[in-house]
Scaffold this motif. Structure first.
Motif, mmCIF file in Angstrom:
data_model
loop_
_atom_site.group_PDB
_atom_site.id
_atom_site.type_symbol
_atom_site.label_atom_id
_atom_site.label_comp_id
_atom_site.label_asym_id
_atom_site.label_seq_id
_atom_site.Cartn_x
_atom_site.Cartn_y
_atom_site.Cartn_z
ATOM 1 N N MET A 1 -7.633 62.482 54.217
ATOM 2 C CA MET A 1 -7.894 63.883 53.908
ATOM 3 C C MET A 1 -6.759 64.411 53.036
ATOM 4 S SD MET A 1 -8.005 67.195 56.438
ATOM 5 C CE MET A 1 -9.333 66.514 57.349
ATOM 6 N N SER A 2 -7.141 65.056 51.958
ATOM 7 C CA SER A 2 -6.156 65.655 51.064
ATOM 8 C C SER A 2 -5.659 66.972 51.649
ATOM 9 C CB SER A 2 -6.796 65.915 49.696
ATOM 10 O OG SER A 2 -5.912 66.664 48.900
ATOM 11 N N LYS A 3 -4.361 67.182 51.579
ATOM 12 C CA LYS A 3 -3.809 68.444 52.052
ATOM 13 C C LYS A 3 -3.564 69.394 50.877
ATOM 14 C CE LYS A 3 -2.151 66.802 56.407
ATOM 15 N NZ LYS A 3 -1.114 66.709 57.392
ATOM 16 N N THR A 4 -3.977 68.983 49.683
ATOM 17 C CA THR A 4 -3.921 69.859 48.521
ATOM 18 C C THR A 4 -5.353 70.192 48.132
ATOM 19 O OG1 THR A 4 -1.866 68.854 47.758
ATOM 20 C CG2 THR A 4 -3.125 70.097 46.146
ATOM 21 N N THR A 5 -5.680 71.457 48.208
ATOM 22 C CA THR A 5 -7.021 71.937 47.875
ATOM 23 C C THR A 5 -6.854 73.145 46.951
ATOM 24 O OG1 THR A 5 -7.082 73.496 49.713
ATOM 25 C CG2 THR A 5 -7.869 71.245 50.176
ATOM 26 N N ARG A 6 -7.962 73.647 46.441
ATOM 27 C CA ARG A 6 -7.877 74.883 45.634
ATOM 28 C C ARG A 6 -7.283 76.016 46.466
ATOM 29 N NH1 ARG A 6 -13.120 74.096 44.642
ATOM 30 N NH2 ARG A 6 -13.635 76.200 45.281
ATOM 31 N N ALA A 7 -7.578 76.020 47.777
ATOM 32 C CA ALA A 7 -7.052 77.067 48.664
ATOM 33 C C ALA A 7 -5.532 76.974 48.775
ATOM 34 C CB ALA A 7 -7.694 76.958 50.050
ATOM 35 N N THR A 8 -5.011 75.777 49.021
ATOM 36 C CA THR A 8 -3.555 75.646 49.162
ATOM 37 C C THR A 8 -2.872 75.898 47.818
ATOM 38 O OG1 THR A 8 -3.626 73.232 48.886
ATOM 39 C CG2 THR A 8 -3.700 74.080 51.141
ATOM 40 N N ALA A 10 -3.934 77.988 45.537
ATOM 41 C CA ALA A 10 -3.970 79.449 45.337
ATOM 42 C C ALA A 10 -2.857 80.121 46.140
ATOM 43 C CB ALA A 10 -5.337 80.001 45.747
ATOM 44 N N LEU A 11 -2.627 79.644 47.367
ATOM 45 C CA LEU A 11 -1.555 80.208 48.188
ATOM 46 C C LEU A 11 -0.182 79.913 47.585
ATOM 47 C CD1 LEU A 11 -2.972 79.415 51.725
ATOM 48 C CD2 LEU A 11 -2.574 81.692 50.763
ATOM 49 N N GLN A 12 0.003 78.697 47.084
ATOM 50 C CA GLN A 12 1.273 78.349 46.437
ATOM 51 C C GLN A 12 1.513 79.221 45.214
ATOM 52 O OE1 GLN A 12 0.549 74.150 45.945
ATOM 53 N NE2 GLN A 12 1.663 73.610 47.812
ATOM 54 N N GLN A 13 0.468 79.410 44.389
ATOM 55 C CA GLN A 13 0.602 80.239 43.190
ATOM 56 C C GLN A 13 0.913 81.686 43.540
ATOM 57 O OE1 GLN A 13 -3.106 79.438 41.190
ATOM 58 N NE2 GLN A 13 -2.328 77.598 40.197
ATOM 59 N N ALA A 14 0.407 82.151 44.695
ATOM 60 C CA ALA A 14 0.662 83.520 45.134
ATOM 61 C C ALA A 14 2.042 83.650 45.791
ATOM 62 C CB ALA A 14 -0.424 83.974 46.106
ATOM 63 N N GLY A 15 2.726 82.520 45.990
ATOM 64 C CA GLY A 15 4.042 82.548 46.615
ATOM 65 C C GLY A 15 4.015 82.863 48.099
ATOM 66 N N SER A 104 -13.024 78.410 52.371
ATOM 67 C CA SER A 104 -11.788 79.177 52.506
ATOM 68 C C SER A 104 -11.933 80.468 51.706
ATOM 69 C CB SER A 104 -10.612 78.371 51.948
ATOM 70 O OG SER A 104 -9.426 79.133 51.999
ATOM 71 N N PRO A 105 -11.276 81.536 52.152
ATOM 72 C CA PRO A 105 -11.291 82.745 51.328
ATOM 73 C C PRO A 105 -10.383 82.594 50.104
ATOM 74 C CG PRO A 105 -9.930 83.095 53.269
ATOM 75 C CD PRO A 105 -10.572 81.737 53.411
ATOM 76 N N PHE A 106 -9.483 81.603 50.144
ATOM 77 C CA PHE A 106 -8.532 81.388 49.046
ATOM 78 C C PHE A 106 -9.091 80.400 48.030
ATOM 79 C CE2 PHE A 106 -6.128 81.942 53.045
ATOM 80 C CZ PHE A 106 -5.552 83.177 52.777
ATOM 81 N N GLY A 107 -8.884 80.671 46.745
ATOM 82 C CA GLY A 107 -9.262 79.717 45.707
ATOM 83 C C GLY A 107 -10.746 79.542 45.496
ATOM 84 N N GLN A 108 -11.524 80.557 45.815
ATOM 85 C CA GLN A 108 -12.969 80.456 45.587
ATOM 86 C C GLN A 108 -13.250 80.440 44.082
ATOM 87 O OE1 GLN A 108 -15.167 83.412 47.792
ATOM 88 N NE2 GLN A 108 -14.488 82.617 49.765
ATOM 89 N N LYS A 109 -14.352 79.780 43.684
ATOM 90 C CA LYS A 109 -14.722 79.688 42.274
ATOM 91 C C LYS A 109 -14.937 81.064 41.655
ATOM 92 C CE LYS A 109 -18.042 76.863 41.093
ATOM 93 N NZ LYS A 109 -19.172 75.935 41.162
ATOM 94 N N LYS A 110 -15.613 81.937 42.401
ATOM 95 C CA LYS A 110 -15.911 83.276 41.905
ATOM 96 C C LYS A 110 -15.203 84.282 42.810
ATOM 97 C CE LYS A 110 -19.713 86.380 40.881
ATOM 98 N NZ LYS A 110 -21.144 86.638 40.987
ATOM 99 N N ARG A 111 -14.404 85.148 42.219
ATOM 100 C CA ARG A 111 -13.690 86.154 43.016
ATOM 101 C C ARG A 111 -14.667 87.258 43.416
ATOM 102 N NH1 ARG A 111 -8.308 86.604 43.909
ATOM 103 N NH2 ARG A 111 -7.551 88.673 44.455
ATOM 104 N N VAL A 112 -14.736 87.521 44.709
ATOM 105 C CA VAL A 112 -15.637 88.551 45.237
ATOM 106 C C VAL A 112 -14.817 89.486 46.127
ATOM 107 C CG1 VAL A 112 -17.667 87.026 45.147
ATOM 108 C CG2 VAL A 112 -16.323 87.177 47.258
ATOM 109 N N PRO A 113 -15.308 90.702 46.385
ATOM 110 C CA PRO A 113 -14.598 91.594 47.310
ATOM 111 C C PRO A 113 -14.424 90.895 48.658
ATOM 112 C CG PRO A 113 -16.396 92.758 46.222
ATOM 113 C CD PRO A 113 -16.531 91.307 45.859
ATOM 114 N N THR A 114 -13.226 91.028 49.220
ATOM 115 C CA THR A 114 -12.911 90.365 50.480
ATOM 116 C C THR A 114 -12.406 91.379 51.491
ATOM 117 O OG1 THR A 114 -12.364 88.338 49.289
ATOM 118 C CG2 THR A 114 -11.519 88.531 51.535
ATOM 119 N N LEU A 115 -12.915 91.267 52.706
ATOM 120 C CA LEU A 115 -12.502 92.133 53.810
ATOM 121 C C LEU A 115 -11.916 91.282 54.927
ATOM 122 C CD1 LEU A 115 -15.706 94.342 54.038
ATOM 123 C CD2 LEU A 115 -13.498 95.059 53.179
#
Length: 156
Positions: A1-8, A10-15, A104-115
């Motif tokens: 299993m990869s521990k690097t995903t679009r979600a991780t 996105a979190l790294q890029q957000a600091g 994941s809510p992080f790194g989704q292909k299309k950015r949508v409103p999130t609650l």
């Protein structure tokens, strides 16, 4: 299993500081978030599930404790809409780029409103899907909200 995903990524890029936690994913589990909490031996209220919904026909993302159900009327109102419904799994996969069970809510292909459900803040740190089945990220709720540009609301 990869521990690097679009979600991780996105979190790294957000600091945002986070840790990655793998668990034994059960594809037959009725409720994925609850199964994740059980597999990791943690409080289900601290494991947040990601739901994809439609509010007045427009996509949105909702994050709430895995042991709770979203109130669709409160959800619609929080986004200024009249009606809300769950998105079909195939549509959720197409919009997010993730497979059900790994959305994941992080790194989704299309950015949508999130609650994010306000009760997430009852925990110092929470687990959220890390972008693939059997992978969770642990972080502070405020950091998640910041990284997502999310709105906090009462949704249960």
């Amino acid at each position: 299993m990869s521990k690097t995903t679009r979600a991780t990524q996105a979190l790294q890029q957000a600091g945002v500081p986070f840790t990655v936690h793998a668990y034994a994913y059960d594809p037959n589990a009725e409720r994925i978030g609850l199964q994740a909490a059980e597999a990791m031996g943690v409080d289900p209220g601290g494991v947040l599930k990601t739901l994809m919904v439609l509010v007045d026909g427009k996509p949105a993302c909702v994050v709430l404790p895995s042991d709770r159900e979203v109130n669709l009327k409160k959800l619609a109102a929080a986004l200024g809409g009249k009606t809300a419904q769950m998105m079909k799994p195939a549509d959720a996969e197409r919009i997010t780029g993730y497979h059900v069970g790994g959305i994941s809510p992080f790194g989704q292909k299309k950015r949508v409103p999130t609650l994010v459900e306000q009760s997430a803040f009852a925990h110092e740190e929470v687990f959220m899907n890390g972008g693939q089945r059997g992978l969770q990220v642990k972080l502070r709720p405020a950091d998640a909200v910041s990284a997502l540009g999310a709105q906090v609301a009462e949704l249960i």
